[in-house]
Design a protein around this motif. Structure first.
Motif, short mmCIF file in Angstrom:
data_model
loop_
_atom_site.label_atom_id
_atom_site.label_comp_id
_atom_site.label_asym_id
_atom_site.label_seq_id
_atom_site.Cartn_x
_atom_site.Cartn_y
_atom_site.Cartn_z
N ALA A 207 0.82 -1.21 0.00
CA ALA A 207 0.00 0.00 0.00
C ALA A 207 0.85 1.25 0.00
O ALA A 207 0.55 2.23 -0.71
N MET A 208 1.94 1.24 0.77
CA MET A 208 2.81 2.41 0.82
C MET A 208 3.51 2.62 -0.51
O MET A 208 3.62 3.76 -0.99
N ALA A 209 3.99 1.54 -1.13
CA ALA A 209 4.69 1.66 -2.41
C ALA A 209 3.78 2.22 -3.49
O ALA A 209 4.13 3.16 -4.22
N ILE A 210 2.59 1.64 -3.61
CA ILE A 210 1.65 2.11 -4.63
C ILE A 210 1.14 3.50 -4.27
O ILE A 210 0.97 4.37 -5.14
N GLY A 211 0.90 3.72 -2.98
CA GLY A 211 0.42 5.02 -2.54
C GLY A 211 1.40 6.13 -2.82
O GLY A 211 1.01 7.26 -3.12
N SER B 283 -7.93 -7.43 -1.60
CA SER B 283 -7.81 -6.43 -2.66
C SER B 283 -8.49 -5.12 -2.26
O SER B 283 -7.96 -4.03 -2.51
N ALA B 284 -9.66 -5.23 -1.63
CA ALA B 284 -10.37 -4.03 -1.18
C ALA B 284 -9.57 -3.31 -0.09
O ALA B 284 -9.50 -2.08 -0.07
N ALA B 285 -8.95 -4.08 0.81
CA ALA B 285 -8.14 -3.48 1.86
C ALA B 285 -6.94 -2.75 1.26
O ALA B 285 -6.62 -1.62 1.67
N LEU B 286 -6.29 -3.36 0.29
CA LEU B 286 -5.13 -2.73 -0.35
C LEU B 286 -5.55 -1.45 -1.05
O LEU B 286 -4.87 -0.40 -0.91
N LEU B 287 -6.65 -1.49 -1.78
CA LEU B 287 -7.12 -0.29 -2.48
C LEU B 287 -7.47 0.82 -1.50
O LEU B 287 -7.11 1.99 -1.72
N ALA B 288 -8.14 0.47 -0.42
CA ALA B 288 -8.51 1.48 0.57
C ALA B 288 -7.28 2.12 1.20
O ALA B 288 -7.23 3.35 1.39
N LEU B 289 -6.28 1.32 1.52
CA LEU B 289 -5.05 1.85 2.11
C LEU B 289 -4.30 2.75 1.12
O LEU B 289 -3.77 3.80 1.50
N VAL B 290 -4.27 2.34 -0.15
CA VAL B 290 -3.61 3.15 -1.18
C VAL B 290 -4.30 4.50 -1.33
O VAL B 290 -3.65 5.56 -1.37
N VAL B 291 -5.61 4.47 -1.42
CA VAL B 291 -6.38 5.71 -1.57
C VAL B 291 -6.15 6.62 -0.37
O VAL B 291 -5.99 7.84 -0.50
N ASN B 292 -6.10 6.02 0.83
CA ASN B 292 -5.93 6.81 2.04
C ASN B 292 -4.54 7.41 2.14
O ASN B 292 -4.38 8.62 2.34
N VAL B 293 -3.50 6.59 2.00
CA VAL B 293 -2.14 7.09 2.17
C VAL B 293 -1.75 8.01 1.02
O VAL B 293 -0.94 8.92 1.19
N GLY B 294 -2.35 7.81 -0.16
CA GLY B 294 -2.04 8.68 -1.28
C GLY B 294 -2.42 10.12 -1.01
O GLY B 294 -1.67 11.05 -1.36
N ALA B 295 -3.55 10.32 -0.36
CA ALA B 295 -4.01 11.68 -0.08
C ALA B 295 -3.06 12.39 0.87
O ALA B 295 -2.73 13.57 0.69
N SER C 46 -3.95 -0.50 9.25
CA SER C 46 -4.34 -1.70 8.53
C SER C 46 -5.18 -2.63 9.40
O SER C 46 -5.89 -3.51 8.89
N SER C 47 -5.10 -2.45 10.73
CA SER C 47 -5.91 -3.27 11.62
C SER C 47 -7.41 -3.08 11.37
O SER C 47 -8.20 -3.99 11.61
N VAL C 48 -7.78 -1.90 10.88
CA VAL C 48 -9.19 -1.62 10.59
C VAL C 48 -9.70 -2.53 9.47
O VAL C 48 -10.89 -2.81 9.38
N CYS C 49 -8.79 -3.01 8.64
CA CYS C 49 -9.18 -3.86 7.51
C CYS C 49 -9.76 -5.19 7.97
O CYS C 49 -10.35 -5.93 7.17
N SER C 50 -9.58 -5.53 9.24
CA SER C 50 -10.20 -6.75 9.76
C SER C 50 -11.72 -6.66 9.71
O SER C 50 -12.40 -7.69 9.76
N ALA C 51 -12.26 -5.44 9.59
CA ALA C 51 -13.71 -5.27 9.52
C ALA C 51 -14.31 -5.90 8.27
O ALA C 51 -15.51 -6.21 8.24
N ILE C 52 -13.49 -6.11 7.24
CA ILE C 52 -13.97 -6.78 6.02
C ILE C 52 -13.28 -8.13 5.85
O ILE C 52 -13.25 -8.67 4.74
N ALA C 53 -12.72 -8.65 6.94
CA ALA C 53 -12.09 -9.98 6.96
C ALA C 53 -10.86 -10.08 6.07
O ALA C 53 -10.58 -11.14 5.50
#
Length: 223
Positions: A31-35, A91-103, A162-169
């Motif tokens: 996520a950090m690399a893509i972000g 994949s959803a967790a990775l996308l969410a982290l990328v979108v978040n850290v990118g901003a 990233s611990s929040v991503c446990s909400a979507i398993a």
């Protein structure tokens, strides 16, 4: 009322804890690399792009920085399927982290770019340096030195978030802790151990980043 701690029932699942920690690091690193790619492109657009593009970048930054990360994950995981785009939890967790850290990364990198004195660039040109040389020797290292502490802090925060991503398993440490707790019902012990693992991961990353800074980004001492 007495409570007997049974940490043995937690450490019996140590392979799952190790796997969860490894998944957390892999997810955070990707996520950090893509972000950072998103952040560099966004920072360039914001500093030298047309007005309409700067407006879009500003809108993206404000939207992400002023909404909860959990909601961003839910929009991606539960909302996108309504328009025909269904993602697996990881994949959803990775996308969410990328979108978040990118901003957040856009603003950090923009600050680094703008911290370079224009006079230094002009001095490089006057010495006959080529554009690539100017970027490498005049712009790149000072900019990285300026933003490195902020970038490392952002990486640590990303790893913890990233611990929040446990909400979507998604496959990561907190999700592994939830699975273990559902089997041994030792909630306090499980999450106390996981807290310690996150703390150790953070300390190890801080140490690694400090070593990189000491080895490659030290400013020359002044006499």
């Amino acid at each position: 009322m007495s409570y007997e701690f049974e940490f043995g029932e937690v450490f019996a699942y140590w392979p799952e804890l190790v796997a969860g920690a490894a998944h957390t690091l892999v997810l955070s690193t990707l996520a950090m690399a893509i972000g950072m790619v998103v952040a560099v492109l966004g920072a360039l657009a914001k500093t030298s792009g047309p007005a309409w593009l700067r407006w879009l970048v500003d809108a993206y930054i404000e939207l992400i920085r002023n909404t909860p990360f959990l909601i961003q994950i839910f929009v991606i995981f539960f909302g996108l399927p309504s328009i025909g785009l269904r993602l697996e939890p990881d994949s959803a967790a990775l996308l969410a982290l990328v979108v978040n850290v990118g901003a957040y990364g856009i603003e950090i990198i923009r600050a680094g770019i703008e911290s370079i004195d224009g006079g230094q660039i002009e001095a490089g040109k006057s010495l006959g340096m080529k554009p690539l040389q100017i970027f490498r020797y005049v712009v790149l290292k000072p900019a990285i030195q300026a933003i490195y502490p902020s970038l490392t802090s952002q990486f640590i925060l990303l790893m913890l978030n990233s611990s929040v991503c446990s909400a979507i398993a998604a496959s990561e440490l907190t999700a592994a802790a939830g699975d273990i707790q559902s089997r041994n019902f030792r909630s306090f012990e499980v999450y106390l151990v996981v807290t310690g693992i996150y703390f150790i991961l953070s300390c190890l990353l801080w140490g690694a980043f400090a070593g990189i800074e000491h080895a490659f980004l030290r400013r020359p001492s002044r006499r």
